[in-house]
Scaffold this active site. Structure first.
Site, PDB file in Angstrom:
ATOM      1  CE  LYS A 292     -19.777  17.648  51.234  1.00  0.00           C
ATOM      2  NZ  LYS A 292     -18.800  18.488  51.939  1.00  0.00           N
TER       3      LYS A 292
ATOM      4  N   GLY B  19     -21.875  20.716  56.829  1.00  0.00           N
ATOM      5  CA  GLY B  19     -21.765  21.678  57.928  1.00  0.00           C
ATOM      6  C   GLY B  19     -20.317  21.957  58.306  1.00  0.00           C
TER       7      GLY B  19
ATOM      8  CD  GLU C  61     -13.020  19.145  46.086  1.00  0.00           C
ATOM      9  OE1 GLU C  61     -12.898  20.120  46.857  1.00  0.00           O
ATOM     10  OE2 GLU C  61     -14.097  18.813  45.581  1.00  0.00           O
ATOM     11  CE  LYS C  62      -3.287  22.921  43.750  1.00  0.00           C
ATOM     12  NZ  LYS C  62      -2.065  22.486  44.422  1.00  0.00           N
TER      13      LYS C  62
ATOM     14  CD  GLU D 104     -22.784  25.313  49.145  1.00  0.00           C
ATOM     15  OE1 GLU D 104     -23.547  25.893  49.925  1.00  0.00           O
ATOM     16  OE2 GLU D 104     -21.814  24.625  49.534  1.00  0.00           O
TER      17      GLU D 104
ATOM     18  CD  GLU E 233     -22.063  20.980  50.144  1.00  0.00           C
ATOM     19  OE1 GLU E 233     -22.338  19.791  50.391  1.00  0.00           O
ATOM     20  OE2 GLU E 233     -22.176  21.884  50.989  1.00  0.00           O
TER      21      GLU E 233
ATOM     22  NE  ARG F   9     -29.518  22.104  53.432  1.00  0.00           N
ATOM     23  CZ  ARG F   9     -28.795  23.202  53.529  1.00  0.00           C
ATOM     24  NH1 ARG F   9     -29.356  24.389  53.413  1.00  0.00           N
ATOM     25  NH2 ARG F   9     -27.493  23.152  53.722  1.00  0.00           N
TER      26      ARG F   9
ATOM     27  CB  VAL G 265     -29.222  29.671  56.396  1.00  0.00           C
ATOM     28  CG1 VAL G 265     -29.304  30.803  57.404  1.00  0.00           C
ATOM     29  CG2 VAL G 265     -29.218  28.326  57.103  1.00  0.00           C
TER      30      VAL G 265
HETATM   31  P1  ADP Z   1     -19.925  21.345  53.712  1.00  0.00           P
HETATM   32  O1  ADP Z   1     -20.802  20.325  53.055  1.00  0.00           O
HETATM   33  O2  ADP Z   1     -19.358  20.878  55.002  1.00  0.00           O
HETATM   34  O3  ADP Z   1     -20.550  22.705  53.763  1.00  0.00           O
HETATM   35  P2  ADP Z   1     -18.397  22.136  51.316  1.00  0.00           P
HETATM   36  O4  ADP Z   1     -17.862  21.154  50.383  1.00  0.00           O
HETATM   37  O5  ADP Z   1     -19.623  22.896  50.882  1.00  0.00           O
HETATM   38  O6  ADP Z   1     -18.642  21.455  52.750  1.00  0.00           O
HETATM   39  O7  ADP Z   1     -17.292  23.207  51.683  1.00  0.00           O
HETATM   40  C1  ADP Z   1     -17.511  24.195  52.675  1.00  0.00           C
HETATM   41  C2  ADP Z   1     -16.430  25.244  52.631  1.00  0.00           C
HETATM   42  O8  ADP Z   1     -15.126  24.626  52.777  1.00  0.00           O
HETATM   43  C3  ADP Z   1     -16.327  26.008  51.331  1.00  0.00           C
HETATM   44  O9  ADP Z   1     -17.235  27.082  51.262  1.00  0.00           O
HETATM   45  C4  ADP Z   1     -14.878  26.461  51.397  1.00  0.00           C
HETATM   46  O10 ADP Z   1     -14.743  27.524  52.307  1.00  0.00           O
HETATM   47  C5  ADP Z   1     -14.152  25.272  51.992  1.00  0.00           C
HETATM   48  N1  ADP Z   1     -13.647  24.364  50.922  1.00  0.00           N
HETATM   49  C6  ADP Z   1     -14.265  23.251  50.434  1.00  0.00           C
HETATM   50  N2  ADP Z   1     -13.539  22.689  49.429  1.00  0.00           N
HETATM   51  C7  ADP Z   1     -12.439  23.444  49.266  1.00  0.00           C
HETATM   52  C8  ADP Z   1     -11.294  23.414  48.373  1.00  0.00           C
HETATM   53  N3  ADP Z   1     -11.151  22.464  47.445  1.00  0.00           N
HETATM   54  N4  ADP Z   1     -10.370  24.408  48.491  1.00  0.00           N
HETATM   55  C9  ADP Z   1     -10.507  25.382  49.431  1.00  0.00           C
HETATM   56  N5  ADP Z   1     -11.543  25.463  50.299  1.00  0.00           N
HETATM   57  C10 ADP Z   1     -12.507  24.532  50.233  1.00  0.00           C
END
Ligand code: ADP
Length: 448
Positions: free
Chosen positions: A116, A164, A200-201, A275, A287, A291, A294
């Site tokens: 990431k 996940g 991250e914020k 995303e 991120e 692929r 779902v």
């Molecule tokens: P994963 O790879 O585990 O799916 P992600 O980075 O895609 O992780 O984040 C999954 C979820 O976590 C996001 O859809 C959101 O709900 C929450 N999230 C991730 N980063 C943040 C952030 N900086 N602030 C608030 N929520 C976050």
């Protein structure tokens, strides 16, 4: 075009790929563990190979077993579905070294986006807006604490190798930092073998908006708009829709182009999802998934395009069947994930399906590997089906969802269907007024 492909997956996604291949006149090979000998994907494929015992490590995740299955059957390409080996760059490398085509991006692109920190850095350089945060990894607690002060709490500590929903911890105040930092690192190490974390914020009211991209591997890429996947439990999506209820045409065109241009720049091949968190009109990259997702069927519904077919076309060196200007949104689509879980705690609930009846009618699609008498094994993910509805607009799609859920029968086990029926009674769902934290709060008062 390929004559035969192997699907390195199980369940509904294996059926999904078999369906696309069959329409293209391509023969299919299913692989399965001993626990899945009676599974629907095995019945539906032209050929099948048993690749090992129930444990995923020894079957669906076993490189030698899957490559041997390709060699035995003469399959020219592998579709990985989602999960399992779909984002494993080492697997892709080995597959290609054996002269087998991987239906997906290159190992190098998977590697970049699988980490990431590297993904964020790459997207930043490509002009994609990112969540404010640390520049790269944060190695020590004192560094984490001073960043927390500088950025202002709350912050989120994320494992660079996470996925996940695992490997993420929120620190609301400076006092939380030590435990959040240590836990995120420990989860990264134990789940993904990598304890590097970044900060991250933490956004407090964002929606999760993701953009579907397709790259042709020849320097061109198109976008297929967004999906709103804000209804989440433990950072995992449960209800997804397209288009996003709050996204304007102008915003879509803008962020879609930013994403497509970025992936064209790196010469990306195949399907990918970028995303974002979306708050107060701004998009923040979190991120990229290299692929099929779902929730891809909601995009298929509103554009009338078979995304798996396009993946296979591109992997075989052919052109995408559409260009950006050919794409027009038609109506609204919603998907709900049906899991074999007991509410209200979402405890996995494998077992025998004594009766299964799928809903039908206009605008209803069910992607599921269930059948009467099927025994859901306890070894794998609890997703047993997806119900996708399509209507001319959002209210019609919601009414159709309610109607279809009413027709669906899954007897013998508990499922998450009652959750969706309860959600449909909430006005926030009808108004589209929810963010990524809404469902967790709502669930606090849900008794199942
Ligand atoms: P994963 O790879 O585990 O799916 P992600 O980075 O895609 O992780 O984040 C999954 C979820 O976590 C996001 O859809 C959101 O709900 C929450 N999230 C991730 N980063 C943040 C952030 N900086 N602030 C608030 N929520 C976050």
């Amino acid at each position: 075009m390929f004559k035969k492909i192997l699907i390195a997956n199980r369940g509904e996604i294996a059926l999904r790929v078999i369906r696309a291949a069959r329409e293209m006149g391509i023969a299919t090979v299913a692989v399965h563990s001993t626990a899945d000998a009676d599974a629907m994907h095995v019945r539906m494929a032209d050929e099948s190979v048993c690749i090992g015992p129930p444990s995923s490590m020894q079957s669906y995740l076993s490189f030698p077993a899957i490559i041997a299955a390709c060699e035995i059957t003469g399959a020219e390409a592998i579709h990985p579905g989602y999960g399992f080996l779909s984002e494993n760059a080492n697997f892709v490398q080995i597959v290609e070294d054996h002269g087998i085509k991987f239906i997906g991006p290159t190992a190098q692109h998977i590697r970049i986006m699988g980490d990431k920190i590297t993904a964020k850095d790459t997207m930043n350089k490509l002009g994609v807006p990112c969540v404010p945060g640390s520049e790269g990894g944060v190695a020590t607690l004192s560094e984490a604490k001073s960043l927390g002060e500088e950025m202002g709490y709350p912050v989120i500590i994320k494992a660079t190798a996470g996925g996940g929903g695992r490997g993420m911890k929120v620190a609301n105040t400076a006092e939380d930092m030590e435990s959040a930092f240590m836990t995120a690192r420990a989860e990264g190490k134990s789940n993904f073998g990598n304890d590097e974390v970044y900060i991250e914020k933490y956004l407090t009211t964002p929606r999760h908006i993701e953009i579907q991209i397709f790259g042709d591997g020849k320097g061109r890429a198109v976008h297929l708009g967004e999906r709103d996947c804000s209804l989440q439990r433990r950072h995992q999506k449960v209800f997804e829709e397209a288009p996003g209820p709050t996204i304007t045409e102008k915003e879509r065109a803008h962020i879609g182009k930013v994403c497509a241009d970025a992936l064209a720049d790196i010469n990306y091949t195949g399907a990918g999802t970028i995303e974002f968190l979306y708050e107060k009109g701004e998009f923040y990259f979190i991120e990229m998934n290299t692929r099929l997702q779902v929730e891809h069927p909601v995009t298929e519904a509103i554009f009338g395009i078979d995304l798996v077919r396009e993946q296979i076309l591109v992997a075989s060196g052919e052109e995408l069947s559409f260009q950006q200007d050919d794409l027009h949104i038609n109506g609204h689509a919603i998907e709900v994930r049906i899991n074999a879980e007991k509410l209200p705690d979402f405890t996995p609930c494998p077992g025998r399906i004594t009766h299964f009846h799928a809903p039908g009618g206009l605008g209803v699609r069910i992607d599921s590997a269930l059948y009467d008498g099927y025994v859901i094994p306890p070894y794998y993910d609890s997703l047993i089906g997806k119900l996708i509805v399509h209507g001319r607009d959002r209210p019609e799609a919601l009414a159709r969802l309610d109607r279809a859920l009413g027709e669906l029968i899954v007897d013998g086990i508990d499922t998450t269907v009652p959750l969706f029926r309860a959600l449909l009674e909430d006005q926030s769902i009808h108004k589209g007024e929810y963010n990524i934290h809404w469902l967790e709060n709502w669930l606090e008062n849900y008794e199942g």
